[in-house]
Design a protein around this motif. Structure first.
Motif: not given
Length: 412
Positions: A10-11, A110-113, A126-128
């Protein structure tokens, strides 16, 4: 940006959805990326055309985003691309600090987006969160790869440039002197095309030299460019106005290994080939066992005989023939006496002090030399012939194998 699979299926699915949505926004993300880079350092715009930079940044971010949710066994396209970028940026001359900054800035964007898109979906957030360590590890790996590739390419470029400059210098030292060659060499070596130069040739066993000597022979008014040869080192010396061979000789004395030879001053890079040949000729006037660096203009007589070995042999036979029929011990005494007497400028008293004998003994030996050579030391022409014959015997094949321990470097 990572390639490893998050903790659950699911992640992985949720992260893949977030990355797919982010790819739709990629053009806006690239615009923001370049705008902030140019605000941070305007040099980005001076080094790369904007359109080229935009397309390259788009490609890098796209590959990075796709690799975040890629299956575990997917080839690392992000690292391959980072390697290519590192090489390309080195060739373009962009400073490494700016290259690494651009990569890390892209990773932060990219991470902030991704975090912003997941803020409204707790499962996606949660997955992130579960994949954060892997994502940032991938960003670090990309930055390391681009840095390593950059440094490797930079070294290759520097070596290639050094080889090209060495080839130009070699061509000049071997006598090539076309206008194009001298112009390129002047620009590449940062030397005046029509300046004042001398050439130094050193012959030494590198195993006997405990440390590089080049740093010890730096001085005001001179600049050295060294070239290592198979059995010698050649120094091209750029001389400032007002700096002559006296200053150069004093600088080299005792600071670099010998023996060596110094050419006369020549004018312009086009004359380096002639200067090298004259420096080598000066070197050949050094007696066996000498460690001195000598100037050609102080060894003209010796240079004449070593430059004409056949005539040198005839001169030795003609002038010293009778002397060379003596017992080797007698030869050594008489030739040593003549040499020391010449070094003492014809003073029998000073020669006697250096030879540890009475001045009358010096006179007796010189008279015997005159008898054996049929020449008079009081006649200038005869004296010149005997001096040249002594140099020829000492420096050329005419005297090889003869056990005559001449003492050119005797000290009072």
């Amino acid at each position: 940006m990572g390639r490893r699979r998050p903790r659950t299926k699911d992640d992985w699915r949720l992260l893949a959805e977030a990355c797919t949505e982010l790819l739709v926004q990629l053009p806006d993300l690239v615009d923001e990326h370049l705008r902030e880079l140019h605000e941070y350092e305007p040099a980005y715009g001076r080094i790369l055309p904007y359109d080229q930079h935009w397309h390259e940044a788009h490609e890098a971010l796209r590959i990075g985003i796709e690799m975040i949710s890629a299956p575990r066994d997917t080839p690392r396209r992000d690292l391959k691309h980072a390697d290519e970028v590192g090489r390309r940026r080195a060739e373009q001359g962009m400073p490494l600090e700016l290259v690494v900054h651009a990569y890390r800035h892209g990773g932060h964007l990219v991470w902030d987006a991704l975090v912003e898109s997941a803020s409204a979906s707790p499962p996606r957030l949660t997955a992130l969160t579960h994949s954060a360590t892997l994502v940032w590890s991938a960003i670090d790996a990309q930055a390391d790869t681009v840095s390593e590739s950059y440094r490797t390419t930079e070294l290759e470029l520097r070596q290639r440039t050094d080889e090209q400059l060495q080839a130009l210098l070699d061509a000049l030292l071997h006598g090539e002197h076309s206008p194009e060659l001298t112009s390129r060499a002047a620009a590449g070596l940062d030397l005046p095309e029509h300046g004042r130069y001398a050439v130094v040739v050193l012959r030494h066993d590198r195993r006997e030299v405990p440390e590089p000597f080049h740093r010890r022979v730096q001085g005001t008014g001179v600049r050295f460019v060294w070239r290592m040869g198979a059995d010698c080192e050649i120094g091209v010396v750029s001389l400032a106005e007002g700096t002559g061979l006296d200053a150069l000789s004093e600088l080299l004395e005792g600071r670099c290994p010998g023996p060596g030879g110094i050419s006369p001053v020549v004018h312009g890079l086009a004359e380096l080939g002639r200067a090298r040949r004259l420096a080598e000729l000066a070197l050949r006037t050094s007696p066996p066992g000498s460690r001195r660096v000598v100037r050609l203009d102080r060894r003209m007589g010796g240079a004449l005989v070593v430059g004409q070995p056949e005539l040198a042999g005839l001169l030795v036979a003609d002038v010293l023939g009778g002397l060379l029929e003596l017992d080797p011990g007698d030869q050594a005494i008489l030739l040593e006496t003549l040499e020391v007497w010449l070094e003492c400028e014809g003073s029998a008293g000073r020669a006697a002090a250096r030879l540890y004998c009475h001045r009358n003994t010096v006179f007796n030996r010189l008279r015997r030399l005159e008898q054996l050579t049929a020449r008079s030391l009081s006649r200038p022409r005869d004296l010149t012939e005997m001096t040249l014959a002594l140099d020829a015997f000492r420096l050329t094949a005419a005297g090889r194998g003869r056990p005559v321990p001449l003492r050119r470097d005797v000290v009072a």
